[in-house]
Enzyme design. Sequence first.
Site, PDB file in Angstrom:
ATOM      1  N   LYS A  13       0.837  -1.217   0.000  1.00 56.62           N
ATOM      2  CA  LYS A  13       0.000   0.000   0.000  1.00 56.62           C
ATOM      3  C   LYS A  13       0.869   1.264   0.000  1.00 56.62           C
ATOM      4  O   LYS A  13       0.664   2.169  -0.793  1.00 56.62           O
ATOM      5  CB  LYS A  13      -0.938   0.021   1.220  1.00 56.62           C
ATOM      6  CG  LYS A  13      -1.929  -1.123   1.263  1.00 56.62           C
ATOM      7  CD  LYS A  13      -2.852  -1.038   2.446  1.00 56.62           C
ATOM      8  CE  LYS A  13      -2.163  -1.173   3.794  1.00 56.62           C
ATOM      9  NZ  LYS A  13      -1.486  -2.460   4.031  1.00 56.62           N
ATOM     10  N   ARG A  88      -9.484   1.395   9.242  1.00 52.05           N
ATOM     11  CA  ARG A  88      -9.005   0.038   9.482  1.00 52.05           C
ATOM     12  C   ARG A  88     -10.037  -0.823  10.201  1.00 52.05           C
ATOM     13  O   ARG A  88      -9.760  -1.964  10.549  1.00 52.05           O
ATOM     14  CB  ARG A  88      -7.733   0.102  10.322  1.00 52.05           C
ATOM     15  CG  ARG A  88      -6.554  -0.644   9.697  1.00 52.05           C
ATOM     16  CD  ARG A  88      -5.394  -0.456  10.620  1.00 52.05           C
ATOM     17  NE  ARG A  88      -4.230  -1.182  10.291  1.00 52.05           N
ATOM     18  CZ  ARG A  88      -3.189  -0.695   9.613  1.00 52.05           C
ATOM     19  NH1 ARG A  88      -3.209   0.508   9.116  1.00 52.05           N
ATOM     20  NH2 ARG A  88      -2.118  -1.442   9.454  1.00 52.05           N
TER      21      ARG A  88
HETATM   22  P1  ADP Z   1       2.150  -1.950   3.172  1.00 50.63           P
HETATM   23  O1  ADP Z   1       2.191  -0.430   3.152  1.00 50.63           O
HETATM   24  O2  ADP Z   1       0.930  -2.494   2.489  1.00 50.63           O
HETATM   25  O3  ADP Z   1       2.346  -2.534   4.535  1.00 50.63           O
HETATM   26  P2  ADP Z   1       4.735  -1.735   1.808  1.00 50.63           P
HETATM   27  O4  ADP Z   1       4.457  -0.774   0.697  1.00 50.63           O
HETATM   28  O5  ADP Z   1       5.516  -1.241   2.974  1.00 50.63           O
HETATM   29  O6  ADP Z   1       3.372  -2.457   2.295  1.00 50.63           O
HETATM   30  O7  ADP Z   1       5.467  -2.991   1.136  1.00 50.63           O
HETATM   31  C1  ADP Z   1       5.918  -4.090   1.932  1.00 50.63           C
HETATM   32  C2  ADP Z   1       7.279  -4.559   1.419  1.00 50.63           C
HETATM   33  O8  ADP Z   1       7.102  -5.168   0.143  1.00 50.63           O
HETATM   34  C3  ADP Z   1       8.303  -3.428   1.226  1.00 50.63           C
HETATM   35  O9  ADP Z   1       9.576  -3.899   1.608  1.00 50.63           O
HETATM   36  C4  ADP Z   1       8.246  -3.136  -0.287  1.00 50.63           C
HETATM   37  O10 ADP Z   1       9.510  -2.678  -0.781  1.00 50.63           O
HETATM   38  C5  ADP Z   1       7.901  -4.514  -0.857  1.00 50.63           C
HETATM   39  N1  ADP Z   1       7.044  -4.427  -2.047  1.00 50.63           N
HETATM   40  C6  ADP Z   1       6.036  -3.563  -2.307  1.00 50.63           C
HETATM   41  N2  ADP Z   1       5.468  -3.816  -3.498  1.00 50.63           N
HETATM   42  C7  ADP Z   1       6.137  -4.883  -4.025  1.00 50.63           C
HETATM   43  C8  ADP Z   1       6.030  -5.640  -5.243  1.00 50.63           C
HETATM   44  N3  ADP Z   1       5.116  -5.353  -6.172  1.00 50.63           N
HETATM   45  N4  ADP Z   1       6.880  -6.674  -5.415  1.00 50.63           N
HETATM   46  C9  ADP Z   1       7.802  -6.975  -4.478  1.00 50.63           C
HETATM   47  N5  ADP Z   1       7.969  -6.311  -3.317  1.00 50.63           N
HETATM   48  C10 ADP Z   1       7.144  -5.276  -3.086  1.00 50.63           C
HETATM   49  P1  AMP Z   2       0.907   0.345   9.057  1.00 48.18           P
HETATM   50  O1  AMP Z   2       2.053   1.288   8.944  1.00 48.18           O
HETATM   51  O2  AMP Z   2      -0.279   0.770   8.233  1.00 48.18           O
HETATM   52  O3  AMP Z   2       1.311  -1.092   8.822  1.00 48.18           O
HETATM   53  O4  AMP Z   2       0.411   0.425  10.572  1.00 48.18           O
HETATM   54  C1  AMP Z   2       1.253   0.032  11.638  1.00 48.18           C
HETATM   55  C2  AMP Z   2       0.448  -0.024  12.936  1.00 48.18           C
HETATM   56  O5  AMP Z   2      -0.048   1.286  13.265  1.00 48.18           O
HETATM   57  C3  AMP Z   2      -0.775  -0.922  12.936  1.00 48.18           C
HETATM   58  O6  AMP Z   2      -0.452  -2.285  13.181  1.00 48.18           O
HETATM   59  C4  AMP Z   2      -1.599  -0.293  14.068  1.00 48.18           C
HETATM   60  O7  AMP Z   2      -1.090  -0.655  15.336  1.00 48.18           O
HETATM   61  C5  AMP Z   2      -1.329   1.202  13.886  1.00 48.18           C
HETATM   62  N1  AMP Z   2      -2.326   1.815  12.989  1.00 48.18           N
HETATM   63  C6  AMP Z   2      -2.098   2.365  11.751  1.00 48.18           C
HETATM   64  N2  AMP Z   2      -3.242   2.829  11.229  1.00 48.18           N
HETATM   65  C7  AMP Z   2      -4.222   2.564  12.128  1.00 48.18           C
HETATM   66  C8  AMP Z   2      -5.635   2.768  12.171  1.00 48.18           C
HETATM   67  N3  AMP Z   2      -6.283   3.337  11.142  1.00 48.18           N
HETATM   68  N4  AMP Z   2      -6.309   2.365  13.270  1.00 48.18           N
HETATM   69  C9  AMP Z   2      -5.682   1.811  14.307  1.00 48.18           C
HETATM   70  N5  AMP Z   2      -4.359   1.555  14.335  1.00 48.18           N
HETATM   71  C10 AMP Z   2      -3.631   1.929  13.263  1.00 48.18           C
END
Ligand code: ADP
Ligand code: AMP
Length: 220
Positions: A13, A88
């Site tokens: 995301k 969320r």
């Molecule tokens: P989220 O915000 O949904 O938690 P991230 O954007 O932080 O996910 O992505 C999670 C991990 O996966 C990061 O290390 C990112 O570099 C990697 N990643 C994101 N998109 C891809 C993709 N299409 N293919 C491989 N790795 C990816």
């Molecule tokens: P993220 O960076 O989106 O993976 O979020 C990391 C952590 O932040 C989550 O596991 C929650 O503990 C907290 N968090 C982020 N967004 C929310 C939300 N909308 N509501 C509640 N907790 C959140």
Amino acid sequence: MRIVLVGPPGAGKGTQAAFLAQNLSIPHISTGDLFRANISKQTELGKLAKSYMDKGELVPDEVTIAMAKDRMEQPDAVNGFLLDGFPRNVSQAEALDEMLQHEDMKLDGVLDLEVPETEVVKRIAGRRICRNDSAHVFHVSYKAPKQEGVCDVCGGELYQRDDDSEETVRKRLEVYHTQTEPIIDYYKAQGLVVTISALGKVEEVTGRAMEALKREDDAA
Ligand code: ADP
Ligand code: AMP
């Protein structure tokens, strides 16, 4: 455009939001990034949020909704925003609807990123983020920085998030299924959901996402 990105932790995301926000000229609003910025600054909100984040649980709605509302009311968000990690749960989705209705605004679409759990686990295990700004995201093999441990964007130190440990990830996935997934049905009932596969190269996923959002925009 006002868009919500939804998908399991590690779906990509934040990675997609960075490109989409730039393409659409709207700010990327990530509640996770906002909490991490508060943790870095050691604010009271940061201390409270950390106690939940470290356990993989959701931060309570009251503080989360207030923080998200405050961010959405900033001048750069008047013409739209891309929400990442908010709402969320259904209560947060209802609060967002109320907030928007109050301003005579509505969401344009909800982009649902679909990825198998095995892939999500690999993405999270290799994720590294920047100490200066947690929106600068890398992966040890899928998106390796030019220099190991150093952010390509700002030169900051890269580290592994505390909540990316195996045990916390398991809890976060459970929280996603029980509390966050129901918002997909909530938004389906409003005809807002477009689901795309988040498998493949980052730029392939961005292409799919832009196409899906364009279809939503044309249909509006
Ligand atoms: P989220 O915000 O949904 O938690 P991230 O954007 O932080 O996910 O992505 C999670 C991990 O996966 C990061 O290390 C990112 O570099 C990697 N990643 C994101 N998109 C891809 C993709 N299409 N293919 C491989 N790795 C990816
Ligand atoms: P993220 O960076 O989106 O993976 O979020 C990391 C952590 O932040 C989550 O596991 C929650 O503990 C907290 N968090 C982020 N967004 C929310 C939300 N909308 N509501 C509640 N907790 C959140």
